[in-house]
Design a protein around this motif. Sequence first.
Motif, mmCIF file in Angstrom:
data_model
loop_
_atom_site.group_PDB
_atom_site.id
_atom_site.type_symbol
_atom_site.label_atom_id
_atom_site.label_comp_id
_atom_site.label_asym_id
_atom_site.label_seq_id
_atom_site.Cartn_x
_atom_site.Cartn_y
_atom_site.Cartn_z
ATOM 1 N N LEU A 126 0.824 -1.217 0.000
ATOM 2 C CA LEU A 126 0.000 0.000 0.000
ATOM 3 C C LEU A 126 0.858 1.268 0.000
ATOM 4 N N ASP A 127 2.147 1.104 -0.308
ATOM 5 C CA ASP A 127 3.052 2.260 -0.287
ATOM 6 C C ASP A 127 2.544 3.430 -1.116
ATOM 7 N N ASP A 128 2.112 3.105 -2.343
ATOM 8 C CA ASP A 128 1.729 4.176 -3.267
ATOM 9 C C ASP A 128 0.471 4.898 -2.821
ATOM 10 N N ALA A 129 -0.387 4.176 -2.096
ATOM 11 C CA ALA A 129 -1.668 4.767 -1.694
ATOM 12 C C ALA A 129 -1.627 5.246 -0.251
ATOM 13 N N ALA A 130 -0.456 5.168 0.378
ATOM 14 C CA ALA A 130 -0.357 5.396 1.823
ATOM 15 C C ALA A 130 -0.954 6.719 2.269
ATOM 16 N N ASP A 131 -0.797 7.749 1.458
ATOM 17 C CA ASP A 131 -1.223 9.073 1.908
ATOM 18 C C ASP A 131 -2.520 9.544 1.265
ATOM 19 N N ARG A 132 -3.203 8.584 0.638
ATOM 20 C CA ARG A 132 -4.537 8.912 0.115
ATOM 21 C C ARG A 132 -5.592 8.525 1.137
ATOM 22 N N ARG A 133 -6.731 9.206 1.102
ATOM 23 C CA ARG A 133 -7.807 8.840 2.020
ATOM 24 C C ARG A 133 -8.293 7.431 1.739
ATOM 25 N N ALA A 134 -8.572 6.692 2.785
ATOM 26 C CA ALA A 134 -9.010 5.303 2.636
ATOM 27 C C ALA A 134 -10.280 5.215 1.790
ATOM 28 N N LYS A 135 -11.050 6.277 1.789
ATOM 29 C CA LYS A 135 -12.287 6.331 1.006
ATOM 30 C C LYS A 135 -12.027 6.077 -0.486
ATOM 31 N N THR A 136 -10.840 6.475 -0.948
ATOM 32 C CA THR A 136 -10.547 6.363 -2.378
ATOM 33 C C THR A 136 -9.959 4.998 -2.745
ATOM 34 N N TYR A 137 -9.767 4.134 -1.763
ATOM 35 C CA TYR A 137 -9.153 2.826 -2.042
ATOM 36 C C TYR A 137 -10.132 1.914 -2.789
ATOM 37 N N SER A 138 -9.591 1.014 -3.584
ATOM 38 C CA SER A 138 -10.424 -0.012 -4.224
ATOM 39 C C SER A 138 -10.791 -1.068 -3.181
ATOM 40 N N GLY A 139 -11.746 -1.936 -3.543
ATOM 41 C CA GLY A 139 -12.186 -2.957 -2.597
ATOM 42 C C GLY A 139 -11.036 -3.801 -2.060
ATOM 43 N N GLY A 140 -10.152 -4.213 -2.943
ATOM 44 C CA GLY A 140 -9.038 -5.057 -2.538
ATOM 45 C C GLY A 140 -8.063 -4.311 -1.630
ATOM 46 N N MET A 141 -7.827 -3.039 -1.955
ATOM 47 C CA MET A 141 -6.909 -2.246 -1.135
ATOM 48 C C MET A 141 -7.497 -2.020 0.254
ATOM 49 N N ARG A 142 -8.811 -1.765 0.290
ATOM 50 C CA ARG A 142 -9.469 -1.558 1.570
ATOM 51 C C ARG A 142 -9.321 -2.787 2.460
ATOM 52 N N ARG A 143 -9.514 -3.967 1.842
ATOM 53 C CA ARG A 143 -9.428 -5.200 2.605
ATOM 54 C C ARG A 143 -8.017 -5.390 3.143
ATOM 55 N N ARG A 144 -7.015 -5.024 2.311
ATOM 56 C CA ARG A 144 -5.628 -5.164 2.769
ATOM 57 C C ARG A 144 -5.339 -4.184 3.917
ATOM 58 N N LEU A 145 -5.906 -2.965 3.792
ATOM 59 C CA LEU A 145 -5.707 -1.985 4.876
ATOM 60 C C LEU A 145 -6.392 -2.461 6.164
#
Lengths: 325, 268
Positions: A126-145
């Motif tokens: 999740l390095d690349d998305a680390a500083d984006r709001r969790a709201k903008t994550y895809s389903g898979g990224m959300r699950r990983r977070l």
Amino acid sequence: MTNHAIHAEGLTKRYGTTTALDGIDLAVPEGTVLGVLGPNGAGKTTAVRILATLLRPDAGRATVAGHDVLGDPDAVRRSIGLTGQYASVDEQLSGRENLELFARLLDFTRPDARARAAELLAQFGLDDAADRRAKTYSGGMRRRLDLAASLVGRPAVIFLDEPTTGLDPSKRDDVWNMVRLLTSEGTTVLLTTQYLEEADALADAITVIDLGRVIAHGTAAELKQVVGGRSLQVRPAHLRDVADIRAVLSRVTGRPVGEPTRGLLTAPVEDEQQFTNVVVDLASRGIPVTEISLSLPSLDEVFFTLTGQGAQASATATATAKELA
Amino acid sequence: MTTMTVPQVAQPRPPSSLPWLRHSLSLAGRSVRKMVRHPEQFFDVTLQPVLFLIIFVYVLGGAIAGSTQDYLQFVLPGILIQTVLFSTIAIGVNLNTDIKEGVFDRFRSLPIPRSAPLVGATIAECLRYAITIGVTMVAGFVMGFRTSTSPVRIVAAMLLVLFFAWCMCWIAIWLGMIMREAGSVQGIGFLALFPLTFGSSMFAATDTMPGWLQAWVRINPVTHLTDAMRGLLTGGPVAQDALIALGTSGLILAVFAPLAVRAYRTKA
């Protein structure tokens, strides 16, 4: 019960006149994965919420990592990680902010919290998305977070409540790999799922629950024996071949084969060799088929065998309504 | 995804003796971040007092007090209190929605005091109240309001209203926990605040009111708060009203903070 990371006896929970849990016993040896299998409304989530100290049982007792969930909930909370559709993250904060917040709440110092968050973000890609709001994550990224968030405190016991529900198959593999990685480190995992396939892939033992009661417990192999193992499915290319294919299937499996349902012929198989034999036999006769597969019994079939009715029929009205929606 | 450290139960504990405060502050930080990201949340606390000042002073002031300047001197402490009190409802509305999101379940699964998420949210709310107070004072000064006491008394006035609001916000939290819908929290909150604010000495002198209303106004704690604020900002007696206001705040806190925390604990 000394080596049980999770041990529950007679857990009962009622909501008004509805009985969500009707005396559940669970035992998970340290370092193993228990799959809790059941349809919507079976009581899986209620059981996890009780074990994670979010809910008090009306009766029964339970220990997690050696601590009583009623007597010493704080010690339990120090030992567990929880991931479910409810225990998630703050969508308005970034992935990093979420992980740092949870680390701070787990008494990490500020530098330690920062380091732990960075470590988990890297671990979960999740390095690349680390500083984006969790709201903008895809389903898979959300699950990983969500999963990363439950691991912040390096818990000894992890609850995963339907970790892959709603994920597409490739993302499901992602989550599965992470669970395997966890277990290889010695973490005890309790996983709830509606998919027999998932329990089979990840769990050392499976407890099947329905209507708030345990209806079966055993290893995946034991359960499959009860349910009748795998089945072979063949979709004939031409209707005129149905009789020939039925003959091949019954000869190889040694059992009569019924009429095709929705164009699929189904036969129970005991071992994978029979699958190969069918393929070879069909090829040598030059019978064309459009689909041939070996599959685990569906949850519905498991329930049919164990309870005499399908998962659909025994699940609650809400589950049925959800299914229809 | 390559390395994973060996699971361990024990955490290194920093040598702080106040984990409750530290956890609450961490959670307050979360709320402040969210506020900063939604600047529209500041509209009500910034524009509302300015609009109220303009309406009351320039539209009604001449009729009520004979001169807009005289009325400004009279009404500013009242507008200040009214705006801050009305903004206490927001926390109840926000928590009512927030709590349905998953992150509160995660807070519950962490080894932190159950009250920490609520206390954290109230600490962050104080920032909003402070902004309201600041905006109202600046707008008042621009319009011609003048204090006639010492800086210490002015600061004391600000702290007094801030503390009163902080105690009052626990009622809103409690409502937020027991109400099913965010809309009802807002509805009931406003309904309760109308007699408290308008039925006080905020906007008009008490002796101009009918007897039955005077009876209510005299026991209304907001009247005492208003009178204490007037004393601290523009001169006059303070002690008795301030003590009553502080006592009532403490009483509200003592009753509603435990109720709110209990409602939060049982809300599964």
